[in-house]
Design a protein around this motif. Structure first.
Motif, PDB file in Angstrom:
ATOM      1  N   ASN A 105       0.827  -1.206   0.000  1.00  0.00           N
ATOM      2  CA  ASN A 105       0.000   0.000   0.000  1.00  0.00           C
ATOM      3  C   ASN A 105       0.863   1.259   0.000  1.00  0.00           C
ATOM      4  O   ASN A 105       0.608   2.203  -0.730  1.00  0.00           O
ATOM      5  CB  ASN A 105      -0.897   0.037   1.253  1.00  0.00           C
ATOM      6  N   GLN A 127       5.874  -8.868   2.990  1.00  0.00           N
ATOM      7  CA  GLN A 127       5.902  -7.484   3.470  1.00  0.00           C
ATOM      8  C   GLN A 127       6.548  -7.464   4.851  1.00  0.00           C
ATOM      9  O   GLN A 127       6.212  -8.300   5.707  1.00  0.00           O
ATOM     10  CB  GLN A 127       4.493  -6.915   3.587  1.00  0.00           C
ATOM     11  N   GLY A 130       3.488  -4.959   6.707  1.00  0.00           N
ATOM     12  CA  GLY A 130       2.142  -4.994   6.126  1.00  0.00           C
ATOM     13  C   GLY A 130       1.185  -4.252   7.051  1.00  0.00           C
ATOM     14  O   GLY A 130       1.193  -4.459   8.260  1.00  0.00           O
ATOM     15  N   GLY A 132      -2.447  -3.074   8.602  1.00  0.00           N
ATOM     16  CA  GLY A 132      -3.873  -3.286   8.819  1.00  0.00           C
ATOM     17  C   GLY A 132      -4.483  -1.922   9.109  1.00  0.00           C
ATOM     18  O   GLY A 132      -3.838  -0.893   8.913  1.00  0.00           O
ATOM     19  N   ARG A 133      -5.710  -1.902   9.593  1.00  0.00           N
ATOM     20  CA  ARG A 133      -6.314  -0.612   9.947  1.00  0.00           C
ATOM     21  C   ARG A 133      -5.764  -0.128  11.277  1.00  0.00           C
ATOM     22  O   ARG A 133      -5.262  -0.916  12.073  1.00  0.00           O
ATOM     23  CB  ARG A 133      -7.841  -0.760  10.053  1.00  0.00           C
ATOM     24  N   ARG A 136      -2.574  -1.232  12.878  1.00  0.00           N
ATOM     25  CA  ARG A 136      -2.342  -2.659  13.155  1.00  0.00           C
ATOM     26  C   ARG A 136      -1.478  -3.278  12.054  1.00  0.00           C
ATOM     27  O   ARG A 136      -1.248  -2.675  11.016  1.00  0.00           O
ATOM     28  CB  ARG A 136      -3.689  -3.384  13.269  1.00  0.00           C
ATOM     29  N   THR A 137      -1.012  -4.499  12.316  1.00  0.00           N
ATOM     30  CA  THR A 137      -0.076  -5.153  11.394  1.00  0.00           C
ATOM     31  C   THR A 137      -0.763  -6.277  10.640  1.00  0.00           C
ATOM     32  O   THR A 137      -1.600  -6.992  11.205  1.00  0.00           O
ATOM     33  CB  THR A 137       1.081  -5.768  12.228  1.00  0.00           C
ATOM     34  N   TRP A 138      -0.388  -6.425   9.351  1.00  0.00           N
ATOM     35  CA  TRP A 138      -0.848  -7.582   8.582  1.00  0.00           C
ATOM     36  C   TRP A 138       0.312  -8.556   8.457  1.00  0.00           C
ATOM     37  O   TRP A 138       1.354  -8.239   7.885  1.00  0.00           O
ATOM     38  CB  TRP A 138      -1.347  -7.163   7.205  1.00  0.00           C
ATOM     39  N   TYR A 147      -0.221 -10.476  -1.443  1.00  0.00           N
ATOM     40  CA  TYR A 147      -0.314  -9.113  -0.905  1.00  0.00           C
ATOM     41  C   TYR A 147      -0.260  -8.189  -2.101  1.00  0.00           C
ATOM     42  O   TYR A 147       0.737  -8.207  -2.840  1.00  0.00           O
ATOM     43  CB  TYR A 147       0.851  -8.800   0.040  1.00  0.00           C
ATOM     44  N   CYS A 148      -1.316  -7.414  -2.335  1.00  0.00           N
ATOM     45  CA  CYS A 148      -1.278  -6.548  -3.515  1.00  0.00           C
ATOM     46  C   CYS A 148      -2.026  -5.249  -3.261  1.00  0.00           C
ATOM     47  O   CYS A 148      -2.888  -5.163  -2.371  1.00  0.00           O
ATOM     48  CB  CYS A 148      -1.838  -7.269  -4.734  1.00  0.00           C
ATOM     49  N   ASN A 190     -14.244  -4.614   6.124  1.00  0.00           N
ATOM     50  CA  ASN A 190     -13.156  -4.984   5.215  1.00  0.00           C
ATOM     51  C   ASN A 190     -12.596  -6.373   5.443  1.00  0.00           C
ATOM     52  O   ASN A 190     -11.474  -6.639   5.039  1.00  0.00           O
ATOM     53  CB  ASN A 190     -12.007  -3.967   5.362  1.00  0.00           C
ATOM     54  N   ASP A 191     -13.336  -7.250   6.079  1.00  0.00           N
ATOM     55  CA  ASP A 191     -12.815  -8.599   6.314  1.00  0.00           C
ATOM     56  C   ASP A 191     -13.565  -9.610   5.460  1.00  0.00           C
ATOM     57  O   ASP A 191     -14.750  -9.437   5.171  1.00  0.00           O
ATOM     58  CB  ASP A 191     -13.026  -9.039   7.772  1.00  0.00           C
ATOM     59  N   GLY A 201      -7.979  -9.560   4.493  1.00  0.00           N
ATOM     60  CA  GLY A 201      -8.281  -8.224   5.002  1.00  0.00           C
ATOM     61  C   GLY A 201      -7.999  -7.213   3.907  1.00  0.00           C
ATOM     62  O   GLY A 201      -7.106  -7.418   3.079  1.00  0.00           O
ATOM     63  N   ASN A 223      -4.894 -14.854   2.569  1.00  0.00           N
ATOM     64  CA  ASN A 223      -4.111 -16.027   2.981  1.00  0.00           C
ATOM     65  C   ASN A 223      -4.411 -17.173   2.030  1.00  0.00           C
ATOM     66  O   ASN A 223      -5.524 -17.696   2.018  1.00  0.00           O
ATOM     67  CB  ASN A 223      -4.486 -16.435   4.406  1.00  0.00           C
ATOM     68  N   LEU A 235      -3.803 -13.362  17.342  1.00  0.00           N
ATOM     69  CA  LEU A 235      -4.653 -12.664  16.379  1.00  0.00           C
ATOM     70  C   LEU A 235      -5.965 -12.244  17.041  1.00  0.00           C
ATOM     71  O   LEU A 235      -6.440 -12.905  17.962  1.00  0.00           O
ATOM     72  CB  LEU A 235      -4.946 -13.558  15.175  1.00  0.00           C
ATOM     73  N   ALA A 239      -8.106 -17.239  12.347  1.00  0.00           N
ATOM     74  CA  ALA A 239      -7.782 -17.005  10.937  1.00  0.00           C
ATOM     75  C   ALA A 239      -7.633 -18.331  10.216  1.00  0.00           C
ATOM     76  O   ALA A 239      -7.466 -19.383  10.831  1.00  0.00           O
ATOM     77  CB  ALA A 239      -6.498 -16.208  10.833  1.00  0.00           C
TER      78      ALA A 239
HETATM   79  C1  BT5 Z   1      -7.055  -5.548   7.840  1.00  0.00           C
HETATM   80  O1  BT5 Z   1      -6.845  -4.763   8.934  1.00  0.00           O
HETATM   81  O2  BT5 Z   1      -7.626  -6.606   7.832  1.00  0.00           O
HETATM   82  C2  BT5 Z   1      -6.443  -5.003   6.556  1.00  0.00           C
HETATM   83  C3  BT5 Z   1      -5.281  -5.823   6.071  1.00  0.00           C
HETATM   84  C4  BT5 Z   1      -4.785  -5.345   4.735  1.00  0.00           C
HETATM   85  C5  BT5 Z   1      -3.522  -6.033   4.332  1.00  0.00           C
HETATM   86  C6  BT5 Z   1      -3.119  -5.711   2.919  1.00  0.00           C
HETATM   87  S1  BT5 Z   1      -1.802  -6.697   2.390  1.00  0.00           S
HETATM   88  C7  BT5 Z   1      -1.582  -5.741   0.994  1.00  0.00           C
HETATM   89  C8  BT5 Z   1      -1.790  -4.303   1.413  1.00  0.00           C
HETATM   90  N1  BT5 Z   1      -0.568  -3.698   1.855  1.00  0.00           N
HETATM   91  C9  BT5 Z   1      -0.604  -3.403   3.168  1.00  0.00           C
HETATM   92  O3  BT5 Z   1       0.344  -2.904   3.822  1.00  0.00           O
HETATM   93  N2  BT5 Z   1      -1.812  -3.745   3.671  1.00  0.00           N
HETATM   94  C10 BT5 Z   1      -2.682  -4.277   2.652  1.00  0.00           C
HETATM   95  P1  BT5 Z   1      -7.539  -4.999  10.342  1.00  0.00           P
HETATM   96  O4  BT5 Z   1      -9.023  -5.130  10.192  1.00  0.00           O
HETATM   97  O5  BT5 Z   1      -7.017  -3.913  11.186  1.00  0.00           O
HETATM   98  O6  BT5 Z   1      -6.979  -6.387  10.822  1.00  0.00           O
HETATM   99  C11 BT5 Z   1      -5.665  -6.534  11.297  1.00  0.00           C
HETATM  100  C12 BT5 Z   1      -5.700  -7.644  12.316  1.00  0.00           C
HETATM  101  O7  BT5 Z   1      -5.900  -8.896  11.631  1.00  0.00           O
HETATM  102  C13 BT5 Z   1      -4.390  -7.788  13.067  1.00  0.00           C
HETATM  103  O8  BT5 Z   1      -4.369  -6.979  14.222  1.00  0.00           O
HETATM  104  C14 BT5 Z   1      -4.370  -9.283  13.405  1.00  0.00           C
HETATM  105  O9  BT5 Z   1      -5.119  -9.554  14.586  1.00  0.00           O
HETATM  106  C15 BT5 Z   1      -5.114  -9.904  12.242  1.00  0.00           C
HETATM  107  N3  BT5 Z   1      -4.176 -10.415  11.231  1.00  0.00           N
HETATM  108  C16 BT5 Z   1      -2.945  -9.966  10.914  1.00  0.00           C
HETATM  109  N4  BT5 Z   1      -2.408 -10.659   9.905  1.00  0.00           N
HETATM  110  C17 BT5 Z   1      -3.324 -11.598   9.570  1.00  0.00           C
HETATM  111  C18 BT5 Z   1      -3.371 -12.614   8.584  1.00  0.00           C
HETATM  112  N5  BT5 Z   1      -2.382 -12.809   7.697  1.00  0.00           N
HETATM  113  N6  BT5 Z   1      -4.490 -13.374   8.535  1.00  0.00           N
HETATM  114  C19 BT5 Z   1      -5.517 -13.193   9.379  1.00  0.00           C
HETATM  115  N7  BT5 Z   1      -5.538 -12.238  10.325  1.00  0.00           N
HETATM  116  C20 BT5 Z   1      -4.461 -11.447  10.420  1.00  0.00           C
END
Ligand code: BT5
Length: 341
Positions: A105, A127, A130, A132-133, A136-138, A147-148, A190-191, A201, A223, A235, A239
């Protein structure tokens, strides 16, 4: 920050051109002399590029005095693999792949600021940060997932930007159905879930002025082949991955191609017919219609029954007092029993 490691096989590189030639003649042997002639290089240079492809994992047989034959292709996220046979009008016409980035992103955002055209797609194998919202971390291990991030430049008001979040999550749900035959459920905003486990996500980011969108970044993390032991134990919700659900690995490049096609098709529908068809499909595919949820925001909590989403993407939740509230942001938890229905 300079996190990214070399782009993988941009389309004009000789290795990509060699792959294209092999693809044009599946199963056939092509002589080093012919490859050299077609690519305007010496036979030694051809050998060097074939060697580079072998290093990437391509199985190429060198047949003495006959030439080279492509035997097997690894599941690499490189433009040549993703775009082979890709049928799109806008999204994915330019694909840039990296072995490692901090965040696709962040990189797509920077490219868009520098004028990257609509549909530019950034893909990474892994990444390091990566997103998240809400900071947070992905979790983004290498070699297993997708990852795109995609640059869009729609002529819409900033208030309508969340419509593109719904578009991307619907496109992803369609892709999972098309590739794996599995039904996933959307959880606002967004899930994507399979049997209440998070499989993907989405993080869409916006650059806008008061009354117009400069660009939007659709960020998608899904995933695909992640194993149970690769998920961290802490998490926020359970997941899963597509491979766990189907019991067999998923070809990442084919999945990416299908996703780009679904996104492109739905974006075409959006530009031609507006948001309504997407809202209708979102509701059909959502995990939430009629379910009781608890919405949490700093200093605020609401429990109620989901009645839909409005044109701005707000979740409509009917509380215990019967009033329908518009929820614009927050974390939503599905409540197991439905005490309010
Ligand atoms: C999201 O945030 O679900 C949005 C994730 C978006 C990731 C993509 S990857 C490509 C692009 N580049 C980026 O840098 N980001 C986007 P949120 O609703 O805040 O959920 C994050 C939460 O999901 C974390 O706090 C974990 O608890 C959980 N999580 C993290 N990694 C995960 C995974 N691989 N699979 C399932 N849950 C995960």
């Amino acid at each position: 920050m300079k996190q990214q490691k070399a782009t993988l096989c941009p389309e004009k590189e000789p290795t990509s051109q060699i792959l294209a030639l092999f693809r044009g003649r599946p199963g056939m042997t092509i002589s080093g002399a012919e490859l050299g002639q077609l690519l305007n290089m010496s036979r030694t240079a051809v050998w060097k590029h074939v060697h580079a492809l072998k290093e990437l994992g391509y199985q190429i047989q060198a047949e003495p005095s006959r030439g080279y034959r492509l035997l097997a292709t690894p599941d690499l996220l490189i433009p040549q693999e993703i775009s082979a046979g890709l049928a799109v009008h806008r999204i994915g016409r330019q694909i840039i792949c990296y072995r490692e980035v901090d965040s696709t992103n962040r990189l797509a955002y920077t490219l868009a600021e520098d004028g990257a055209p609509e549909g530019t797609t950034v893909v990474a194998d892994t990444q390091t940060h990566g997103k998240g919202r809400l900071g947070r971390t992905w979790v983004s291990p290498p070699g297993v997932n997708l990852y795109c991030s995609i640059v869009l430049r729609p002529s819409i008001q900033p208030t309508a930007a969340s419509q593109l979040t719904f578009l991307s999550v619907v496109a992803l749900a369609r892709t999972i159905e098309r590739v794996a035959g599995l039904t996933s459920r959307i959880k606002w905003p967004n899930d994507l879930l399979i049997a209440d486990r998070k499989i993907a996500g989405l993080l869409n980011e916006l650059s806008a002025e008061t009354d117009r969108v400069n660009f939007l970044i659709l960020g998608i993390g899904v995933n695909l082949n992640m194993l149970p032991e690769q998920f961290p134990p802490d998490l926020r919700q359970p997941a899963t991955s597509l491979a766990i659900e189907c019991g067999k690995p998923v070809h990442r490049a084919s999945f990416a191609r299908a996703l780009l096609e679904e996104l492109d098709g739905l974006y075409g529908t959006y530009l031609a017919k507006g948001y309504e068809p997407i809202r209708a499909e979102w509701l059909r595919r959502s995990a939430m219609g009629g379910r009781t949820v608890t919405v949490t925001n700093p200093g605020y909590e609401l429990t109620g029954v989901v009645r839909g989403i409005d044109e701005y993407g707000a979740l409509l939740v009917q509380g215990g007092n019967g009033h329908i509230e518009q929820v614009l942001a927050g974390d939503v938890k599905l409540v197991e029993n439905n005490p309010l229905v």
